[in-house]
Write an enzyme that holds these catalytic residues in place. Structure first.
Site, PDB file in Angstrom:
ATOM      1  N   HIS A  73       0.812  -1.209   0.000  1.00  0.00           N
ATOM      2  CA  HIS A  73       0.000   0.000   0.000  1.00  0.00           C
ATOM      3  C   HIS A  73       0.846   1.260   0.000  1.00  0.00           C
ATOM      4  O   HIS A  73       0.560   2.226  -0.689  1.00  0.00           O
ATOM      5  CB  HIS A  73      -0.908  -0.002   1.229  1.00  0.00           C
ATOM      6  CG  HIS A  73      -1.787  -1.196   1.268  1.00  0.00           C
ATOM      7  ND1 HIS A  73      -2.468  -1.601   2.374  1.00  0.00           N
ATOM      8  CD2 HIS A  73      -2.083  -2.084   0.301  1.00  0.00           C
ATOM      9  CE1 HIS A  73      -3.153  -2.684   2.092  1.00  0.00           C
ATOM     10  NE2 HIS A  73      -2.926  -3.004   0.840  1.00  0.00           N
TER      11      HIS A  73
ATOM     12  N   CYS B 221      -4.620   4.939 -22.424  1.00  0.00           N
ATOM     13  CA  CYS B 221      -4.385   5.226 -21.005  1.00  0.00           C
ATOM     14  C   CYS B 221      -3.345   4.320 -20.341  1.00  0.00           C
ATOM     15  O   CYS B 221      -3.252   4.283 -19.131  1.00  0.00           O
ATOM     16  CB  CYS B 221      -5.679   5.231 -20.213  1.00  0.00           C
ATOM     17  SG  CYS B 221      -6.396   3.627 -20.065  1.00  0.00           S
TER      18      CYS B 221
HETATM   19  C1  PEP Z   1      -3.836  -0.775 -18.640  1.00  0.00           C
HETATM   20  O1  PEP Z   1      -3.947  -1.999 -18.551  1.00  0.00           O
HETATM   21  O2  PEP Z   1      -3.232  -0.213 -19.577  1.00  0.00           O
HETATM   22  C2  PEP Z   1      -4.421   0.103 -17.616  1.00  0.00           C
HETATM   23  C3  PEP Z   1      -4.426   1.405 -17.759  1.00  0.00           C
HETATM   24  O3  PEP Z   1      -4.920  -0.487 -16.508  1.00  0.00           O
HETATM   25  P1  PEP Z   1      -3.994  -0.998 -15.293  1.00  0.00           P
HETATM   26  O4  PEP Z   1      -2.593  -0.537 -15.575  1.00  0.00           O
HETATM   27  O5  PEP Z   1      -4.585  -0.422 -14.078  1.00  0.00           O
HETATM   28  O6  PEP Z   1      -4.172  -2.477 -15.418  1.00  0.00           O
END
Ligand code: PEP
Ligand code: MG
Length: 739
Positions: free
Chosen positions: A353, A666
């Site tokens: 965490h 993202c």
């Molecule tokens: C991804 O998989 O690109 C994403 C943004 O989600 P996480 O990194 O939280 O799995």
């Protein structure tokens, strides 16, 4: 105890004192034998003094950790109380000791700060178990002995260390960056110097008073806790409250006081025993509980000794590098981020965490850095090189010089980013690019305005669940989401529903371990199988966004139906709330995350159903290339700047354009300037990035002419080379793209 204190005060050389101690223990416990084994280098245990065994065996008999009963005690750091030792399967017979006639046996570890420094044993000829009080008493003596050995400098002499000597520690980089600064020990060391008490009743009363104060402190903290930190702090503090009121803990400390220890020494002894018992466990949940427990013990010690609560704020240097054995997320958030340069913990892993919080704070952090807390002193110079997993304590001047140069270059780069941070992300040919940031904790939201990002393009809701000791209740979730929406104001925030399971473990859910967690029962799969969990979350989001705009997206969508079922659940919750007279959001946008290649081939069906699509390249690339993103041996093996990956994302982009659906990138990929340039070349205009990437990518965006870039990138892809990285670099050079 008094006589023991006398032996310690009398001085004399180590052997004389050890001899006197074993004699004293054997006499006062009425045992035929008392022996002490001390740890030598390379994990051997040497018989260093004995009363009752053959004196010739002293300094001759050696056992390895794990060998025989003594080795077993050392290995597991826990006492053994046996009526008939020779019949125990771990018994190792050593003829030179002459221990044949002795059947009953009690051994306790000699612990200092949770580290095993030896084993203390008593034996008798008759076959009987020793009473619990006798074992307690022996543990108390072992603690006093550990202290005596360390005070007399034997431990440090064995290490041969000068406290100001340059030392290099290896750890594990849990975030990124480079930091130079001065050591601040998170817990001002409370040296328990007075171990033996004069009056047990008085110590007991001191303990009660301190415990009362501790409970009050924790209650006050909970009562005054700022709602804006609700998600991160509250549940952690509640776990503290649970421990603070634990009667078992109080009773164990009392028992230790009854054996003749001061209240401080008793707290430390119980803490040592707990650390010894749980310290080696792999179970993340137990380790977190141990951290909570240690933190409380330290708070109690500080109250008892009248010392400062924590490394005090006003004494914090402007370039503080925090060092701690362990630390909870709430404690890290208590520090003024402006003064923190870095964090080093002796324990802690990537998913811990506190590491999640450090990442949110953009703080260089090393975990798993064993031994550094004992070696370091407040105010010493220290350099953290996260890329090389190293901490240089008291670095020599040439190392300081080398790192200063690197730090200067970095600082210059940062200044460049700071200058353009608040300028719009517009390309040279006037194309607007949306640069949002990824967030997950309130601290990320607090820094939105300062980051140069336009909005929050991905709010990872699972982080609130991961930093808390139990499942957050609906009102707690709602409070956090409302606070996020209040803080972002006019800007957008896209909430991603719970992406747990797999390696994002919530220990309190008690899920079974899986062989392939990344491809396992996680995210939306789990949400649809266990709808209660996600329904509560959806309800919290809907209520928090009452009268406002709400954007929700579902992670790891693999089939069209997973999306439609999730969306239907969201609208069913909305209708239910409306039916009961609750205000619902003014508008709701629903999106899907594209993280699984199968979805690419259903985009024609999916896109008409979504308001937006978000490409999670972290997961998408790991599944596309079948390469675990968390394993360094595979994660860098396949390049995004290669024909298959670029073709995939070109196809996604074209489909979204055809359906007029906004699409964003993202994953971390979009945060690297050359990759961001390639994505701009493929036509992407929306990104949601880690905070630290906003500056560098904005600089790249502002240097690009998209028309020329698109043309060149398209041209490069026609060359049918599988490795496109060199071609992308050439394009950047030729077009003056700033990387
Ligand atoms: C991804 O998989 O690109 C994403 C943004 O989600 P996480 O990194 O939280 O799995
Ligand atoms: Mg993902």
């Amino acid at each position: 105890m008094r006589r023991l204190r006398q032996v310690m005060a009398d001085g004399g050389d180590r052997q004389e004192r050890l001899d006197k101690i074993v004699q004293l223990i054997a006499a006062s416990m009425n045992t035929a034998v008392c022996s002490v084994y001390l740890r030598r280098e390379r994990d051997d245990l040497e018989l260093c003094a004995t009363e009752g065994l053959n004196p010739d065996a002293v300094h001759q008999t050696v056992l390895h950790v794990g060998e025989g009963l003594v080795g077993d005690i050392a290995q597991h750091k826990r006492p053994l109380n046996l009526a008939d030792a020779p019949s125990h399967p771990r018994f190792a017979y050593r003829p030179e000791t002459g221990e044949d006639p002795f059947l009953s046996f009690v051994g306790v570890p000699v612990l200092r700060g949770g580290d095993m420094t030896g084993v203390l044993v008593v034996q008798n000829s008759e076959k009987r178990n020793f009473a619990d009080q006798e074992v307690e008493a022996l543990q108390t003596v072992a603690m006093v002995m550990a202290e005596m050995l360390s005070v007399s400098g034997e431990e440090t002499a064995a290490n041969g260390s000068d406290p100001d000597a340059a030392q290099l520690f290896k750890g594990r980089g849990l975030t990124e960056g480079l930091a130079m600064g001065h050591v601040v020990l998170h817990e001002p060391r409370v040296e328990v110097t007075r171990l033996i008490s004069d009056d047990a009743e008085e110590e007991d009363a001191r303990l009660s008073a301190a415990m009362y104060k501790l409970r009050r402190n924790v209650d006050d903290l909970l009562a005054t806790e700022d709602v804006s930190h609700a998600g991160e702090h509250l549940q952690v503090l509640e776990a503290y409250r649970m421990f603070a009121n634990d009667r078992g803990w109080m009773r164990r400390i009392r028992d230790a006081i009854a054996t003749g220890l001061t209240a401080e020494a008793a707290v430390e002894r119980v803490n040592n025993a707990m650390r010894a018992r749980l310290g080696g466990r792999r179970d993340a949940y137990l380790r977190d509980r141990l951290h909570d427990f240690e933190d409380l013990s330290n708070r109690l010690l500080r109250i008892l000794s009248g010392r400062a609560e924590l490394a005090s704020e006003d004494k914090l240097p402007r370039d503080a590098i925090l060092l701690a054995r362990t630390m909870g997320p709430a404690e890290l958030l208590d520090y003024d981020r402006k003064k923190l340069r870095g964090l080093v913990l002796e324990e802690s892993a990537l998913g811990a965490h506190v590491a999640i919080v450090a990442r949110a704070l953009n703080l260089p952090m090393l975990g798993d850095t064993r031994g550094i807390v004992n070696a370091a002193r407040d105010g010493q110079e220290i350099i953290l090189d996260i890329g090389s997993d190293e901490a240089h304590l008291n670095p020599p001047s040439d190392i300081v010089e080398a790192y200063s140069n690197r730090a200067r270059l970095r600082a210059r780069r940062m200044q460049r980013y700071a200058r353009i941070k608040h300028l719009p992300a517009i390309t040279r040919d006037g194309q607007e690019v949306r640069l949002d940031k990824n967030a997950g904790l309130m601290v990320d939201v607090d820094t939105l305005g300062d980051s140069g990002a336009d909005n929050i393009g991905l709010f990872r809701t699972e982080l609130q669940f991961m930093v808390s000791a139990r499942l957050p209740r609906q009102n707690e979730q709602e409070e956090v989401y409302r606070a996020v929406l209040d803080k972002v104001g006019e800007r957008d925030v896209v909430f991603r529903t719970l992406d747990v399971g797999g390696d994002k473990v919530l220990p309190y859910l008690g899920l079974a371990a899986e062989e392939n967690p990344a491809m396992g029962w996680r995210a939306t799969r789990m949400a649809l199988d266990r709808p209660a969990l996600v329904r509560v979350q959806l309800r919290s989001l809907l209520r928090a966004a009452a009268g406002r705009k709400l954007s929700v997206m579902f992670p790891l969508i693999t089939t069209l139906e997973e999306f439609t079922e999730s969306r239907d659940m969201l609208f069913a919750e909305r209708d239910r709330l409306a039916k009961f007279g609750h205000k619902v959001p003014a508008t709701i946008d629903v999106g899907a995350m594209l993280e699984v290649p199968s979805l690419v081939f259903q985009l024609d069906q999916l896109l008409p159903q979504v308001d937006f699509l978000c490409v999670g390249t972290n997961d998408l690339m790991q599944f596309f290339f079948a390469a675990d993103r968390g394993n360094p041996q595979t994660s860098d093996r396949y390049d995004f700047l290669s024909l298959p990956a670029m073709r995939l994302l070109a196809q996604v982009r074209d489909m979204c354009a055809a359906h007029n659906v906004p699409v964003s990138i993202c994953g971390e990929l979009g945060g690297r300037p050359l990759e961001a340039m390639a994505l701009l070349g493929l036509g992407y205009r929306r990104f949601s990035l880690p905070s630290a990437s906003i500056g560098p990518v904005k600089r790249t965006v502002r240097s690009v002419n998209t028309k020329r870039l698109e043309h060149a990138v398209w041209g490069a892809m026609q060359k049918n080379r599988s490795d496109l990285r060199p071609l992308m670099s050439e394009i950047a050079d030729a077009q003056g793209v700033k990387l």
